[in-house]
Design a protein around this motif. Structure first.
Motif, PDB file in Angstrom:
ATOM      1  N   LEU A   1      19.717  -7.004  26.360  1.00  7.93           N
ATOM      2  CA  LEU A   1      20.951  -6.220  26.415  1.00  7.93           C
ATOM      3  C   LEU A   1      20.717  -4.836  25.818  1.00  7.93           C
ATOM      4  CD1 LEU A   1      23.414  -8.932  25.014  1.00  7.93           C
ATOM      5  CD2 LEU A   1      22.772  -8.550  27.402  1.00  7.93           C
ATOM      6  N   THR A   2      21.236  -3.809  26.493  1.00  4.79           N
ATOM      7  CA  THR A   2      21.114  -2.448  25.944  1.00  4.79           C
ATOM      8  C   THR A   2      22.462  -1.753  25.807  1.00  4.79           C
ATOM      9  OG1 THR A   2      20.845  -1.317  28.082  1.00  4.79           O
ATOM     10  CG2 THR A   2      18.849  -2.251  27.067  1.00  4.79           C
ATOM     11  N   GLY A   3      23.544  -2.446  26.148  1.00  2.48           N
ATOM     12  CA  GLY A   3      24.871  -1.831  26.074  1.00  2.48           C
ATOM     13  C   GLY A   3      25.384  -1.475  27.446  1.00  2.48           C
ATOM     14  N   GLY A   4      25.908  -0.273  27.606  1.00  7.08           N
ATOM     15  CA  GLY A   4      26.434   0.155  28.893  1.00  7.08           C
ATOM     16  C   GLY A   4      27.765  -0.511  29.213  1.00  7.08           C
ATOM     17  N   THR A   5      28.337  -0.176  30.344  1.00  5.03           N
ATOM     18  CA  THR A   5      29.622  -0.741  30.757  1.00  5.03           C
ATOM     19  C   THR A   5      29.553  -2.249  30.893  1.00  5.03           C
ATOM     20  OG1 THR A   5      30.190   1.302  31.927  1.00  5.03           O
ATOM     21  CG2 THR A   5      31.418  -0.663  32.547  1.00  5.03           C
TER      22      THR A   5
ATOM     23  N   THR B   1      31.006  -0.098  23.628  1.00  9.07           N
ATOM     24  CA  THR B   1      30.114  -1.258  23.671  1.00  9.07           C
ATOM     25  C   THR B   1      30.638  -2.392  22.811  1.00  9.07           C
ATOM     26  OG1 THR B   1      28.763  -0.294  21.901  1.00  9.07           O
ATOM     27  CG2 THR B   1      28.065   0.103  24.173  1.00  9.07           C
ATOM     28  N   GLN B   2      30.400  -3.609  23.304  1.00 14.51           N
ATOM     29  CA  GLN B   2      30.805  -4.823  22.590  1.00 14.51           C
ATOM     30  C   GLN B   2      29.925  -4.998  21.357  1.00 14.51           C
ATOM     31  OE1 GLN B   2      30.649  -8.227  25.142  1.00 14.51           O
ATOM     32  NE2 GLN B   2      31.657  -9.594  23.689  1.00 14.51           N
ATOM     33  N   LYS B   3      30.536  -5.208  20.213  1.00 13.58           N
ATOM     34  CA  LYS B   3      29.773  -5.283  18.969  1.00 13.58           C
ATOM     35  C   LYS B   3      29.143  -6.641  18.753  1.00 13.58           C
ATOM     36  CE  LYS B   3      31.144  -1.112  18.301  1.00 13.58           C
ATOM     37  NZ  LYS B   3      30.225  -0.013  18.672  1.00 13.58           N
ATOM     38  N   THR B   4      29.797  -7.692  19.171  1.00 11.44           N
ATOM     39  CA  THR B   4      29.259  -9.046  19.006  1.00 11.44           C
ATOM     40  C   THR B   4      29.450  -9.839  20.289  1.00 11.44           C
ATOM     41  OG1 THR B   4      31.369  -9.862  18.142  1.00 11.44           O
ATOM     42  CG2 THR B   4      29.737  -9.074  16.528  1.00 11.44           C
ATOM     43  N   GLY B   5      28.630 -10.869  20.462  1.00 14.20           N
ATOM     44  CA  GLY B   5      28.762 -11.732  21.622  1.00 14.20           C
ATOM     45  C   GLY B   5      28.163 -11.129  22.884  1.00 14.20           C
ATOM     46  N   CYS B   6      28.267 -11.895  23.965  1.00 13.91           N
ATOM     47  CA  CYS B   6      27.752 -11.449  25.273  1.00 13.91           C
ATOM     48  C   CYS B   6      28.720 -11.927  26.334  1.00 13.91           C
ATOM     49  CB  CYS B   6      26.346 -12.001  25.503  1.00 13.91           C
ATOM     50  SG  CYS B   6      25.601 -11.458  27.053  1.00 13.91           S
ATOM     51  N   ARG B   7      29.709 -11.102  26.613  1.00 16.36           N
ATOM     52  CA  ARG B   7      30.779 -11.491  27.526  1.00 16.36           C
ATOM     53  C   ARG B   7      30.260 -11.805  28.921  1.00 16.36           C
ATOM     54  NH1 ARG B   7      34.634 -14.445  28.503  1.00 16.36           N
ATOM     55  NH2 ARG B   7      36.473 -13.615  29.591  1.00 16.36           N
TER      56      ARG B   7
ATOM     57  N   VAL C   1      18.832 -14.488  24.495  1.00 13.79           N
ATOM     58  CA  VAL C   1      19.506 -13.197  24.431  1.00 13.79           C
ATOM     59  C   VAL C   1      18.959 -12.350  23.286  1.00 13.79           C
ATOM     60  CG1 VAL C   1      21.724 -12.016  24.256  1.00 13.79           C
ATOM     61  CG2 VAL C   1      21.591 -14.270  25.351  1.00 13.79           C
ATOM     62  N   LYS C   2      18.545 -11.124  23.633  1.00 14.39           N
ATOM     63  CA  LYS C   2      18.064 -10.153  22.648  1.00 14.39           C
ATOM     64  C   LYS C   2      18.779  -8.825  22.900  1.00 14.39           C
ATOM     65  CE  LYS C   2      14.792 -13.027  21.210  1.00 14.39           C
ATOM     66  NZ  LYS C   2      14.769 -13.621  19.850  1.00 14.39           N
ATOM     67  N   GLN C   3      18.984  -8.055  21.836  1.00  9.17           N
ATOM     68  CA  GLN C   3      19.668  -6.769  21.998  1.00  9.17           C
ATOM     69  C   GLN C   3      18.977  -5.684  21.171  1.00  9.17           C
ATOM     70  OE1 GLN C   3      23.923  -6.539  20.975  1.00  9.17           O
ATOM     71  NE2 GLN C   3      24.169  -5.306  22.816  1.00  9.17           N
ATOM     72  N   PRO C   4      17.921  -5.095  21.735  1.00  8.01           N
ATOM     73  CA  PRO C   4      17.228  -4.024  21.006  1.00  8.01           C
ATOM     74  C   PRO C   4      18.013  -2.731  20.954  1.00  8.01           C
ATOM     75  CG  PRO C   4      16.274  -4.313  23.189  1.00  8.01           C
ATOM     76  CD  PRO C   4      17.254  -5.435  23.000  1.00  8.01           C
TER      77      PRO C   4
ATOM     78  N   ASP D   1      10.425 -17.165  32.583  1.00  8.21           N
ATOM     79  CA  ASP D   1      10.233 -17.097  34.038  1.00  8.21           C
ATOM     80  C   ASP D   1      10.675 -15.754  34.597  1.00  8.21           C
ATOM     81  OD1 ASP D   1       9.401 -19.921  34.539  1.00  8.21           O
ATOM     82  OD2 ASP D   1      11.387 -20.328  33.695  1.00  8.21           O
ATOM     83  N   GLY D   2      11.282 -14.933  33.768  1.00  9.27           N
ATOM     84  CA  GLY D   2      11.725 -13.625  34.216  1.00  9.27           C
ATOM     85  C   GLY D   2      12.496 -12.911  33.124  1.00  9.27           C
ATOM     86  N   ILE D   3      12.785 -11.640  33.360  1.00 13.65           N
ATOM     87  CA  ILE D   3      13.527 -10.812  32.406  1.00 13.65           C
ATOM     88  C   ILE D   3      14.676 -10.119  33.132  1.00 13.65           C
ATOM     89  CG2 ILE D   3      13.414  -8.866  30.804  1.00 13.65           C
ATOM     90  CD1 ILE D   3      10.406  -9.362  30.540  1.00 13.65           C
ATOM     91  N   ILE D   4      15.869 -10.195  32.564  1.00  8.48           N
ATOM     92  CA  ILE D   4      17.006  -9.390  33.034  1.00  8.48           C
ATOM     93  C   ILE D   4      17.294  -8.339  31.967  1.00  8.48           C
ATOM     94  CG2 ILE D   4      19.467  -9.332  33.595  1.00  8.48           C
ATOM     95  CD1 ILE D   4      19.220 -12.131  34.711  1.00  8.48           C
ATOM     96  N   ILE D   5      17.389  -7.089  32.396  1.00  8.78           N
ATOM     97  CA  ILE D   5      17.733  -5.989  31.496  1.00  8.78           C
ATOM     98  C   ILE D   5      19.072  -5.424  31.951  1.00  8.78           C
ATOM     99  CG2 ILE D   5      17.060  -3.727  30.599  1.00  8.78           C
ATOM    100  CD1 ILE D   5      14.148  -4.475  31.289  1.00  8.78           C
ATOM    101  N   THR D   6      20.092  -5.513  31.094  1.00  8.21           N
ATOM    102  CA  THR D   6      21.386  -4.916  31.427  1.00  8.21           C
ATOM    103  C   THR D   6      21.437  -3.505  30.856  1.00  8.21           C
ATOM    104  OG1 THR D   6      22.444  -5.860  29.458  1.00  8.21           O
ATOM    105  CG2 THR D   6      22.531  -7.144  31.497  1.00  8.21           C
ATOM    106  N   HIS D   7      22.089  -2.616  31.591  1.00  8.38           N
ATOM    107  CA  HIS D   7      21.990  -1.184  31.283  1.00  8.38           C
ATOM    108  C   HIS D   7      23.273  -0.494  31.710  1.00  8.38           C
ATOM    109  CE1 HIS D   7      20.243   2.912  31.298  1.00  8.38           C
ATOM    110  NE2 HIS D   7      19.209   2.400  30.641  1.00  8.38           N
ATOM    111  N   GLY D   8      23.517   0.672  31.188  1.00  5.51           N
ATOM    112  CA  GLY D   8      24.625   1.482  31.661  1.00  5.51           C
ATOM    113  C   GLY D   8      24.306   2.122  32.997  1.00  5.51           C
ATOM    114  N   SER D   9      25.341   2.458  33.765  1.00  4.87           N
ATOM    115  CA  SER D   9      25.117   2.978  35.116  1.00  4.87           C
ATOM    116  C   SER D   9      24.779   4.465  35.136  1.00  4.87           C
ATOM    117  CB  SER D   9      26.350   2.715  35.990  1.00  4.87           C
ATOM    118  OG  SER D   9      27.495   3.347  35.443  1.00  4.87           O
TER     119      SER D   9
END
Length: 346
Positions: A8-12, A24-30, A46-49, A78-86
């Motif tokens: 997780l990196t934040g973003g919308t 950005t959401q401060k806690t949890g992973c909606r 889940v990791k949030q650098p 088996d893979g990596i998902i990176i969430t990001h702002g648009s």
């Protein structure tokens, strides 16, 4: 059960809307909470650098993100998902495509147009599409995003993704088309079979344990009355290279000659992007700049040229020209009219 590293990196896609203010959401992973019922065959670590709105992205964030991923034992996943702002998705997609294609597992990058709790958001569709895609691939880096009004998400070559337009917020590919599409059930509709297949196997090994971008790249977009004297004054000691985007005709103002002279004086490489074809005719304005030792880049987006040049000037400064000419992860496009194989298929 597929084991996925979720970065997780934040973003919308990682934000909430509080009384009209998105942060950005401060806690949890909606997004993970909302997709759990669709992804029962997946386990997410889940990791949030990072936790930023992507318009605030700078090279220090890229350093932190890349070094975090490099520090992980990817044999566990088996893979990596990176969430990001648009907003800066196209820039980070280019950087991640260049820097992560050597991993032995697939990587999917995604974002959202609205916060996950908004009923009109594409967050759930995009996130599930990433998981379904990773389950069907053995390697490669991909950017996944469903544009408004579409029934499928586009699967992009990350080094060809270009910034969303400012009216409809739609992403597109520098070469005119995504490499594939994926529906809500995970069915993939391949558009470019040869390219899609090749994305699993191409691997550029960095062999670098830690990333540090000590040198910066100055990015210049053309517009009437560019003040090159002001640009020159803003060039600092950490400026490692200058990237000047051209108009569509591969032209820049003849006034850019003073910039070329200053770069030569300081020993700073100056690149122009993007030219379409080597040995093609050029306008005299561009020819005058090229004669000063400016280096042309061919058929590459400004986002990829920027990410690639930043990488090259810091990691491969002695071989920067060769690095920029190489095709690291499909960032160099071939126009249809220049590809005889595509003509034969018509």
């Amino acid at each position: 059960m597929k084991n996925i590293l979720l970065v997780l990196t934040g973003g919308t896609i990682g934000s909430v809307n509080n009384n009209g203010i998105i942060g950005t959401q401060k806690t949890g992973c909606r997004i993970l909470e909302m997709t759990e019922k669709y992804l029962s065959d997946f386990h997410f670590d889940v990791k949030q650098p990072l936790n930023i709105l992507s318009e605030n992205l700078d090279v220090r964030h890229w350093e932190k993100l890349l070094n975090f991923i490099y520090s992980q034992d990817i044999s566990e996943y088996d893979g990596i998902i990176i969430t990001h702002g648009s907003d800066t998705l196209s820039y980070s997609s280019a950087m991640l495509g260049i820097m992560l294609n050597g991993l032995k597992i697939p990587v999917a990058i995604t974002a959202a147009d609205k916060v996950p709790d908004d009923p009109e958001s594409n967050a759930v569709f995009n996130f599930c599409s990433c998981a379904f895609l990773l389950a069907q691939r053995k390697g490669g880096v991909y950017t996944v995003y469903k544009n408004s009004g579409e029934s499928e998400a586009d699967i992009y070559v990350p080094t060809r993704l270009i910034e969303a337009d400012r009216l409809f917020d739609r992403f597109s590919s520098f070469d005119g088309s995504p490499v594939a599409k994926i529906d809500r059930m995970g069915n993939i509709n391949v558009i470019n079979e040869e390219l899609f297949s090749s994305m699993e196997d191409k691997s550029f090994q960095m062999n670098i344990s830690k990333i540090h971008f000590g040198k910066t790249v100055m990015l210049i977009h053309p517009y009437p009355l560019v003040d090159y004297s002001a640009i020159i004054k803003s060039m600092g000691r950490d400026t490692g290279a200058v990237l000047h985007v051209t108009y569509h005709s591969a032209t820049v103002s003849e006034n850019a000659a003073v910039l070329a002279d200053e770069c030569n004086k300081r020993g700073i490489p100056l690149y122009l992007c993007s030219f379409k074809k080597e040995n093609d005719s050029v306008y005299e304005s561009s020819d005058n700049i090229l004669k000063k030792g400016t280096l042309p880049l061919y058929n590459i987006s400004s986002e990829s040229a920027f990410a690639k040049l930043l990488t090259g000037i810091n990691l491969f400064p002695e071989n920067i020209d060769d690095f920029m000419r190489d095709d690291i992860y499909f960032e160099k496009c071939i126009r249809k009219q220049d590809n005889p194989l595509l003509h034969q298929a018509d």
